[in-house]
Write an enzyme that holds these catalytic residues in place. Structure first.
Site, PDB file in Angstrom:
ATOM      1  N   TYR A  73       0.908  -1.254  -0.083  1.00  0.00           N
ATOM      2  CA  TYR A  73      -0.008   0.080   0.038  1.00  0.00           C
ATOM      3  C   TYR A  73       0.964   1.075  -0.053  1.00  0.00           C
ATOM      4  O   TYR A  73       0.622   2.174  -0.724  1.00  0.00           O
ATOM      5  CB  TYR A  73      -1.047  -0.038   1.231  1.00  0.00           C
ATOM      6  CG  TYR A  73      -1.959   0.998   1.087  1.00  0.00           C
ATOM      7  CD1 TYR A  73      -3.121   0.736   0.732  1.00  0.00           C
ATOM      8  CD2 TYR A  73      -1.724   2.285   1.600  1.00  0.00           C
ATOM      9  CE1 TYR A  73      -4.248   1.745   0.629  1.00  0.00           C
ATOM     10  CE2 TYR A  73      -2.667   3.306   1.503  1.00  0.00           C
ATOM     11  CZ  TYR A  73      -3.785   2.910   0.885  1.00  0.00           C
ATOM     12  OH  TYR A  73      -5.059   4.100   0.973  1.00  0.00           O
ATOM     13  N   PHE A 125      -6.635  20.288 -24.885  1.00  0.00           N
ATOM     14  CA  PHE A 125      -7.334  18.944 -24.921  1.00  0.00           C
ATOM     15  C   PHE A 125      -8.779  18.928 -24.361  1.00  0.00           C
ATOM     16  O   PHE A 125      -8.815  19.851 -23.314  1.00  0.00           O
ATOM     17  CB  PHE A 125      -6.401  17.876 -24.291  1.00  0.00           C
ATOM     18  CG  PHE A 125      -6.911  16.382 -24.823  1.00  0.00           C
ATOM     19  CD1 PHE A 125      -6.892  15.914 -25.913  1.00  0.00           C
ATOM     20  CD2 PHE A 125      -7.592  15.473 -23.697  1.00  0.00           C
ATOM     21  CE1 PHE A 125      -7.335  14.776 -26.164  1.00  0.00           C
ATOM     22  CE2 PHE A 125      -7.980  14.387 -23.947  1.00  0.00           C
ATOM     23  CZ  PHE A 125      -7.865  13.659 -25.324  1.00  0.00           C
ATOM     24  N   ASP A 126      -9.639  18.024 -24.806  1.00  0.00           N
ATOM     25  CA  ASP A 126     -11.050  18.404 -24.367  1.00  0.00           C
ATOM     26  C   ASP A 126     -11.042  18.024 -22.783  1.00  0.00           C
ATOM     27  O   ASP A 126     -12.017  18.665 -22.118  1.00  0.00           O
ATOM     28  CB  ASP A 126     -11.959  17.261 -25.191  1.00  0.00           C
ATOM     29  CG  ASP A 126     -11.603  15.781 -25.122  1.00  0.00           C
ATOM     30  OD1 ASP A 126     -10.419  15.642 -24.855  1.00  0.00           O
ATOM     31  OD2 ASP A 126     -12.442  14.971 -25.485  1.00  0.00           O
ATOM     32  N   ASP A 216       1.094  19.646 -20.736  1.00  0.00           N
ATOM     33  CA  ASP A 216      -0.027  18.512 -20.838  1.00  0.00           C
ATOM     34  C   ASP A 216       1.007  17.700 -21.818  1.00  0.00           C
ATOM     35  O   ASP A 216       1.120  17.777 -23.195  1.00  0.00           O
ATOM     36  CB  ASP A 216      -1.211  18.896 -21.512  1.00  0.00           C
ATOM     37  CG  ASP A 216      -2.202  17.840 -21.912  1.00  0.00           C
ATOM     38  OD1 ASP A 216      -1.574  16.820 -21.534  1.00  0.00           O
ATOM     39  OD2 ASP A 216      -3.281  17.950 -22.107  1.00  0.00           O
ATOM     40  N   ALA A 218       1.263  14.411 -22.721  1.00  0.00           N
ATOM     41  CA  ALA A 218       0.746  12.939 -23.281  1.00  0.00           C
ATOM     42  C   ALA A 218       1.651  12.483 -24.363  1.00  0.00           C
ATOM     43  O   ALA A 218       2.109  11.246 -24.627  1.00  0.00           O
ATOM     44  CB  ALA A 218      -0.506  12.834 -23.422  1.00  0.00           C
ATOM     45  N   LYS A 259      -0.594   7.110 -23.565  1.00  0.00           N
ATOM     46  CA  LYS A 259      -0.055   7.538 -24.977  1.00  0.00           C
ATOM     47  C   LYS A 259       1.531   7.207 -24.840  1.00  0.00           C
ATOM     48  O   LYS A 259       1.787   5.872 -25.210  1.00  0.00           O
ATOM     49  CB  LYS A 259      -0.015   9.026 -24.951  1.00  0.00           C
ATOM     50  CG  LYS A 259      -1.656   9.734 -24.538  1.00  0.00           C
ATOM     51  CD  LYS A 259      -2.751   9.098 -25.161  1.00  0.00           C
ATOM     52  CE  LYS A 259      -4.139   9.593 -24.550  1.00  0.00           C
ATOM     53  NZ  LYS A 259      -4.337  11.194 -24.301  1.00  0.00           N
ATOM     54  N   HIS A 451     -19.682  14.412 -26.140  1.00  0.00           N
ATOM     55  CA  HIS A 451     -19.229  13.520 -27.559  1.00  0.00           C
ATOM     56  C   HIS A 451     -19.314  12.215 -27.192  1.00  0.00           C
ATOM     57  O   HIS A 451     -19.476  11.208 -27.794  1.00  0.00           O
ATOM     58  CB  HIS A 451     -17.867  14.124 -28.135  1.00  0.00           C
ATOM     59  CG  HIS A 451     -16.714  13.869 -27.219  1.00  0.00           C
ATOM     60  ND1 HIS A 451     -16.703  14.753 -26.116  1.00  0.00           N
ATOM     61  CD2 HIS A 451     -15.767  13.341 -27.007  1.00  0.00           C
ATOM     62  CE1 HIS A 451     -15.637  14.847 -25.560  1.00  0.00           C
ATOM     63  NE2 HIS A 451     -15.009  13.671 -26.094  1.00  0.00           N
TER      64      HIS A 451
HETATM   65  C1  PLP Z   1      -5.486  11.580 -23.629  1.00  0.00           C
HETATM   66  C2  PLP Z   1      -4.932  13.053 -23.331  1.00  0.00           C
HETATM   67  C3  PLP Z   1      -5.501  13.667 -22.112  1.00  0.00           C
HETATM   68  C4  PLP Z   1      -6.288  12.822 -20.993  1.00  0.00           C
HETATM   69  O1  PLP Z   1      -5.512  11.657 -20.626  1.00  0.00           O
HETATM   70  P1  PLP Z   1      -6.441  10.274 -20.413  1.00  0.00           P
HETATM   71  O2  PLP Z   1      -5.456   9.166 -19.572  1.00  0.00           O
HETATM   72  O3  PLP Z   1      -7.342  10.125 -21.557  1.00  0.00           O
HETATM   73  O4  PLP Z   1      -7.489  10.619 -19.050  1.00  0.00           O
HETATM   74  C5  PLP Z   1      -5.039  14.860 -21.742  1.00  0.00           C
HETATM   75  N1  PLP Z   1      -4.293  15.631 -22.698  1.00  0.00           N
HETATM   76  C6  PLP Z   1      -3.894  15.039 -23.806  1.00  0.00           C
HETATM   77  C7  PLP Z   1      -3.239  16.004 -24.760  1.00  0.00           C
HETATM   78  C8  PLP Z   1      -4.345  13.806 -24.270  1.00  0.00           C
HETATM   79  O5  PLP Z   1      -3.850  13.454 -25.297  1.00  0.00           O
END
Ligand code: PLP
Length: 459
Positions: A73, A125-126, A216, A218, A259, A451
Site C-alpha cells: 500500500y 485537449f478536451d 500537458d 501525453a 499515450k 461526445h
Molecule cells: C489523452 C489526453 C489527456 C487525458 O488523458 P486520459 O488518460 O485519457 O485521461 C489529456 N491531454 C492530452 C493531450 C491527451 O492526449
C-alpha cells in the site's frame, strides 16, 4: 541499388484475432449505436482507430515488469522505480501517480485553478478544457493562426502565438492566471509539435508576468522526435536529451501514460515545487489513492516506468511516426484532404473539404466518421462540432474552424497491411463523396463532454 524500405524496430510475439463484418451488419450496428461510434462493441470494429490512448501493445519487457510489481500500500518499490524513471526522463523530482491523464488534471487543477481564472495555451485537449470549465474558469486558445490552415506546411503547428499570449497576460491580473498550459504534441490541432524555440519564448513571457508554465505531456516523446527531425539545433541530440530540455522550461506536467508511455492505463503529475506537491497530495489522496500508488497497481507502475524508457527510443519513435505518415501519404496521393504536415499519432481528415455539401449544423465530421465505419468497419473519431460542445455561458453550439475526422494509430498494434486496408476504404468513400448529402441531428446530449454519450438521428 535497391531503395531500402522502412522496417519496424520490433517483431510480434503474441497476436489477437480480429473479425471482418459485412456492410449490412455494420448498417444495423451503427443504428443500434445511435450513430455514436463510442457505443459500438469492439467486436463490431475491424480496424480500431478511435484513439491511440491505452490501445498500444506492451513489450515483452513491460509484461515481465508486471510480474515484478510490488503491491504494498505504501512505499512500494514499484513507486520508487517509477519515481526514478520520471526523474531521469523529465527532470521532475516530485511526482504523484494517478489512474490516467484527466485524473492528473483533476488533482492539479483542484490545487491551482479557481472560478473566474484564465488558462491560456495551445488548443487545450478536451478533458483539460472540461476540467478548466468545470471549475468555472476559462481556457484561452493562443495557437498560431497557421495551425488552422490544413494545407499550409509549417513544421511546428502546435506553437503558441506569443503576441496572443502576451495580450492575455498583459490585460488580466496575474492572480487570475494560475498557469499557461502547453500541450505537446497538440492533439486538438492535429498532433502537431511545439518547437523548443517556442517553448523558450513562452517560458520567457511566463517568467516576465510571473505565471507558471505546465505541460500537458501525453505525447512529449513524439514532440521530441519532431524537434530532432525539424529543429536544426537538436539534430544530433538524443530523444531523451530533447525531452529533458523541453521539460526544463516547465514548472510541472500532467501525463496521460496511455499515450507515449505505452501502457493501457495510468498517469501522473510531475512537479518541481515542494509546496505544490504537498497541496496536490491532499487532492491525490482524496480522488486517486495514497500518494505512492494514486490509482495504479504496483505492476502497472512498473510497466509504466519501463514504457517511459521504450517510448523515448529513437528507433521506436521512427517506426511509429513513419507508419502514421504511411497512411497520410496514401490518402494525400489520392487527393483526400488531410491535415499537413502529418501529426505524430494520427492522420486528420479535413471533413469540411471532404463533404462541403453537408451543412455544419448537421455535424460534418461525424457524418464522415459514420460513413467510414459503414464502408470498412473502421472506427475513427469526430474532432469537430460535437467535441467542441456548447459555450458554457450561452449554451450555443461552438463551431470550430476545423472539422476533423481523426484516424489515431495505436502504438505497435497494426501492420502496414491494416493501414493499406484503411486507406483503400477511405479513398473509396472519397470517390463517391457526392452521394453523401445530409448528416445528423442530436437526440440526446450530456451537459458536459457530450461526445462520449451523444445520441444522433439521421436527417
Ligand atoms: C489523452 C489526453 C489527456 C487525458 O488523458 P486520459 O488518460 O485519457 O485521461 C489529456 N491531454 C492530452 C493531450 C491527451 O492526449
Amino acid at each position: 541499388m535497391m531503395n531500402i524500405p522502412f522496417a519496424e524496430s520490433f517483431k510480434i510475439k503474441m497476436v489477437e484475432s480480429i473479425r471482418r463484418s459485412t456492410r449490412s451488419e455494420r448498417e444495423k450496428w451503427i443504428i443500434d449505436a445511435k450513430y455514436n461510434l463510442f457505443n459500438l462493441r469492439s467486436e463490431q470494429v475491424f480496424v480500431d482507430l478511435l484513439t491511440d490512448s491505452g490501445t498500444g501493445a506492451m513489450s515483452d519487457r513491460q509484461w515481465s515488469e508486471m510480474m515484478l510489481g510490488d503491491e504494498s500500500y505504501a512505499g512500494a518499490s514499484s513507486y520508487y522505480k517509477l519515481k526514478d524513471a520520471i526523474a531521469e526522463i523529465t527532470g521532475f523530482t516530485y511526482f504523484l501517480p494517478t489512474h490516467q491523464g484527466r485524473a492528473a488534471e483533476n488533482v492539479l487543477f483542484s490545487t491551482l485553478i479557481k472560478a473566474g481564472d484564465l488558462v491560456p495555451g495551445n488548443s487545450h485537449f478536451d478533458t483539460t478544457k472540461g476540467h478548466i470549465e468545470f471549475r468555472k474558469a476559462k481556457a484561452i486558445d493562443c495557437t498560431i493562426d497557421e495551425a488552422f490552415d490544413t494545407t499550409l506546411d509549417h513544421p511546428f503547428k502546435g506553437n503558441i502565438d506569443i503576441q496572443k499570449l502576451e495580450k492575455v497576460l498583459s490585460s488580466n491580473p496575474k492572480a487570475q492566471i494560475p498557469m499557461i498550459i502547453i500541450t505537446v504534441t497538440c492533439n486538438s490541432s492535429g498532433g502537431q509539435p511545439v518547437s523548443i524555440e517556442n517553448i523558450r519564448e513562452v517560458s520567457r513571457v511566463a517568467k516576465k508576468y510571473g505565471v507558471k508554465l505546465f505541460f500537458d505531456a501525453a505525447r512529449f516523446a513524439e514532440n521530441a522526435y519532431f524537434i530532432k527531425i525539424r529543429e536544426k539545433e537538436f539534430a544530433r541530440h538524443s530523444i531523451r536529451e530533447i525531452a529533458r530540455e523541453m521539460f526544463s522550461y516547465a514548472d510541472g506536467m500532467t501525463m496521460s501514460s496511455k499515450k507515449d508511455a505505452i501502457v493501457n492505463m495510468g498517469g501522473f503529475i510531475g512537479l518541481r515545487d515542494k509546496e505544490i506537491h504537498q497541496q496536490a497530495s491532499v487532492f491525490n489522496i482524496m480522488f486517486e489513492g495514497y500518494i505512492t500508488y494514486g490509482g495504479m497497481s504496483g505492476r502497472d507502475m512498473n510497466a509504466l516506468a519501463q514504457g517511459l524508457y521504450e517510448g523515448t527510443e529513437f528507433d521506436y519513435l521512427e517506426s511509429r511516426i513513419n507508419q502514421v505518415a504511411y497512411l497520410g501519404n496514401m490518402l494525400k496521393d489520392a487527393g483526400v484532404p488531410v491535415q499537413f504536415p502529418f501529426g505524430g499519432h494520427a492522420i486528420f481528415i479535413d471533413a469540411k473539404r471532404f463533404l462541403p455539401q453537408v451543412p455544419k449544423e448537421q455535424y460534418v465530421a461525424q457524418t464522415l466518421a459514420v460513413e467510414l465505419y459503414i464502408e470498412g468497419g473502421i472506427r475513427a473519431v469526430e474532432i469537430g462540432t460535437i467535441l467542441a460542445d456548447r459555450d458554457p455561458m450561452t449554451r450555443e453550439n461552438r463551431y470550430p474552424d476545423l472539422e476533423f475526422v481523426r484516424l489515431a494509430i495505436p502504438r505497435r498494434t497494426y501492420t502496414n497491411n491494416h493501414i493499406q486496408y484503411v486507406a483503400a476504404h477511405i479513398i473509396n468513400v472519397w470517390e463517391r463523396r457526392n452521394e453523401i448529402k445530409t448528416g445528423y441531428s442530436i437526440h440526446y446530449e450530456a451537459p458536459i463532454m457530450r461526445h462520449f454519450t451523444v445520441e444522433l438521428g439521421k436527417i
